[in-house]
Design an enzyme around this catalytic site. Structure first.
Site, PDB file in Angstrom:
ATOM      1  N   ASP A  50       0.862  -1.174   0.000  1.00 24.86           N
ATOM      2  CA  ASP A  50       0.000   0.000   0.000  1.00 24.86           C
ATOM      3  C   ASP A  50       0.903   1.230   0.000  1.00 24.86           C
ATOM      4  OD1 ASP A  50      -2.791   1.207   0.489  1.00 24.86           O
ATOM      5  OD2 ASP A  50      -1.544   2.151   2.018  1.00 24.86           O
ATOM      6  N   ILE A  51       0.651   2.156  -0.904  1.00 25.32           N
ATOM      7  CA  ILE A  51       1.457   3.377  -0.993  1.00 25.32           C
ATOM      8  C   ILE A  51       0.824   4.436  -0.096  1.00 25.32           C
ATOM      9  CG2 ILE A  51       2.359   5.156  -2.524  1.00 25.32           C
ATOM     10  CD1 ILE A  51       3.565   2.340  -2.904  1.00 25.32           C
ATOM     11  N   HIS A 132       6.472  13.250 -16.288  1.00 30.04           N
ATOM     12  CA  HIS A 132       7.173  14.520 -16.495  1.00 30.04           C
ATOM     13  C   HIS A 132       7.105  15.350 -15.216  1.00 30.04           C
ATOM     14  CE1 HIS A 132       3.988  17.702 -17.042  1.00 30.04           C
ATOM     15  NE2 HIS A 132       3.242  16.701 -17.476  1.00 30.04           N
ATOM     16  N   ASP A 144      -0.597  18.632 -12.583  1.00 32.67           N
ATOM     17  CA  ASP A 144       0.059  18.420 -13.877  1.00 32.67           C
ATOM     18  C   ASP A 144       1.505  18.932 -13.822  1.00 32.67           C
ATOM     19  OD1 ASP A 144       0.630  17.951 -16.525  1.00 32.67           O
ATOM     20  OD2 ASP A 144      -0.498  19.672 -17.274  1.00 32.67           O
ATOM     21  N   GLU A 178       8.385  18.469 -20.966  1.00 29.72           N
ATOM     22  CA  GLU A 178       7.237  17.789 -21.577  1.00 29.72           C
ATOM     23  C   GLU A 178       6.225  18.808 -22.076  1.00 29.72           C
ATOM     24  OE1 GLU A 178       3.120  15.954 -21.506  1.00 29.72           O
ATOM     25  OE2 GLU A 178       3.947  17.710 -20.498  1.00 29.72           O
ATOM     26  N   ASP A 207       0.663  10.662 -15.931  1.00 30.50           N
ATOM     27  CA  ASP A 207       0.594  12.102 -16.148  1.00 30.50           C
ATOM     28  C   ASP A 207      -0.787  12.582 -15.714  1.00 30.50           C
ATOM     29  OD1 ASP A 207       0.776  14.696 -17.051  1.00 30.50           O
ATOM     30  OD2 ASP A 207       1.390  14.186 -19.091  1.00 30.50           O
TER      31      ASP A 207
END
Length: 519
Positions: A50-51, A132, A144, A178, A207
């Site tokens: 689990d992250i 990116h 983003d 990117e 992304d």
């Protein structure tokens, strides 16, 4: 995530087309459920960790602080981007990764890629995961693509914490520029020596995985929505979708349209996949009913804006996607890439002689270009790709492996050619056959030309692929085909591939590779 453009960019001249999803703050979807362990593979139970969401958000807080100290962004050529690279590199160096920073120049400014290799694993079978790290000039770029960068970083750190030693070699990448046209990732892939590039057998791209009004999208590896990725991409898609099935979250396809850093990889035929929660497009009413959130508003209302800050994140989406990344890395790297829940019972990459027979019935009529196991050399005619190099390894089952003096030298001519595998004993529970195939022709072809693949058992046969020619140029492309072979479980079967050039001098090429049966 770059905006929609249709220009050709970068050294690899990727054609960039329109995209699918887009973003906006909204009510969160249902609470995240703890993921179960992946199914057992190759006799060993592999459990992805689990992250911790708090850890991923901690990285986002660091990226936000970096942007705040450096003019409000982390864009290419700005101090905020170099500080972001330094932060991620420091985390990985401490964890025991072998890191390198690749610098490049673009628009008069220096950009950077960060590459991190986890020691161990088969370097000839590398699984790479990337995101990116740069933002646009307008804002700090926390969704983003701080979200994908932070999730990948925490998965990489989990690999170190778990002292994970998979069969495949693991490599992680954080790309620069990117937002200006996949510049960093293109530079990385283009400048890799061909021998090194061929060692990358899969690329995972993340992304925007925390959009505030999220959708749940996986790149369309199997082509079910129109344009699949290179052979092997379907398996990556199945793994990612399998995770979301365990937490009862439906997933939709998103296209490989060249809008993110998978682009340079798939151009070289490297299987790819990834997840995406949406950018500037609008969530539909049906999607809002399925996922929660607000209909008729963007997935990310702060896309490429100054408000793309640490408050522009949906926690459940970020948590789910981070865990899905870990699941994919553990599943794909743990056993060399088999489908979750599916033990591989037969595999043939055509690298060695496994008992294939050409013209087994003595009825083939082809005068040239009969099937052979060999290293195919690429051929083209007036810009149309015909014969392709093998999708994995060196060899494939192809019609006339040598290129010859021109595209028509060793293509299939004069009729049919057939190849038959040795006997394959399918155990109880055998279910899925998958293979890579290529069928290419010029506009002098017709419906009499074909590529067919059959499974032949003691009580009959089933055609699992049937491609016919046409009076049009059809460029070669390795694609993945899957078929249900559960009716043959417990039997001994053979795979039969047949290609035909029954027209008058048609230029036809065909190939088969990467055959696998799972249960």
């Amino acid at each position: 995530m770059r905006p929609r453009i249709t220009a050709v960019v970068g050294a690899s001249a990727l054609a960039l087309a329109a995209f699918v999803p887009g973003g906006s703050a909204s009510a969160a979807p249902a609470a995240h459920a703890a993921p179960p362990a992946p199914a057992a593979h190759a006799g060993a139970a592999l459990k992805s960790p689990d992250i911790p969401l708090a850890n991923v958000k901690g990285h986002l807080a660091q990226l936000q602080s970096i942007a705040t100290r450096n003019g409000g962004n982390r864009a290419h050529g700005r101090a905020g981007f170099k500080a972001s690279i330094d932060y991620v590199k420091g985390q990985l160096d401490t964890a025991g990764y072998q890191t390198q920073v690749q610098s490049f120049s673009y628009n008069g400014a220096t950009g950077y890629n960060l590459i991190a290799d986890w020691p161990g694993g088969d370097v000839n079978n590398t699984l790479m995961t990337g995101a990116h790290l740069d933002s646009v000039n307008a804002g700090p770029g926390i969704n983003d693509n701080g979200s994908g960068s932070a999730a990948n970083l925490e998965v990489a750190l989990a690999v170190a914490r778990e002292k994970y030693q998979p069969k495949r070699h693991l490599r992680f990448g954080w790309w620069g520029a990117e937002e200006l046209g996949l510049i960093g990732s293109t530079r990385y892939v283009d400048t890799l020596p061909a021998a090194e590039r061929s060692k990358i057998k899969g690329y995972l791209n993340f992304d925007m995985v925390g959009s505030p009004n999220p959708g749940y999208f996986a790149y369309d590896g199997d082509g079910s929505s129109g344009g699949g990725g290179p052979a092997g991409s379907a398996e990556i898609e199945r793994v990612l979708r399998a995770y979301f099935a365990t937490i009862n979250v439906p997933v939709e396809d998103t296209a490989f349209d060249g809008r993110s850093d998978y682009g340079p990889f798939i151009q070289y035929g490297i299987p790819a996949g990834g997840l995406f929660t949406g950018a500037e497009d609008y969530k539909t009413a049906a999607q809002a009913q399925k996922w929660g959130g607000q209909a008729n508003t963007p997935y990310d209302r702060c896309y490429h804006s100054s408000c793309d800050t640490s408050s522009n994140i949906n926690d459940p989406a970020l948590d789910r996607n981070s865990d899905a990344i870990a699941y994919a890395v553990w599943t794909l790297a743990g056993d060399g890439g088999q489908e979750p829940g599916g033990e591989t019972v037969y595999s043939d990459g055509l690298e060695s002689d496994t008992g294939w027979t050409v013209n087994p019935g003595g009825t083939d009529t082809a005068t040239a270009g009969r099937f052979e196991r060999g290293a195919p050399q690429a051929t083209t005619y007036s810009g149309t790709s015909l014969q392709l190099t093998a999708p994995g390894g060196s060899n494939a089952l192809v019609t006339g492996a040598q290129a010859g003096t021109d595209a028509g030298s060793n293509d299939l001519d004069g009729g049919t050619t057939t190849a038959q595998s040795g006997p394959i004993a399918l155990p109880a529970g055998a279910k899925t056959l998958s293979f890579a195939w290529n069928f290419a022709h010029l506009n002098n072809s017709g419906a009499d030309d074909y590529l067919r693949v059959r499974v032949v058992g003691p009580n009959g046969s089933a055609t699992v692929l049937d491609q016919t020619g046409a009076a049009a140029n059809r460029a070669g492309s390795w694609q993945t085909q899957t078929a249900d072979v559960s009716a043959y479980a417990g039997q001994s079967v053979r795979i039969v591939v047949e290609a035909a050039d029954n027209g008058s001098g048609s230029l036809v090429e065909a190939g088969l590779d990467d055959i696998k049966i799972t249960k």
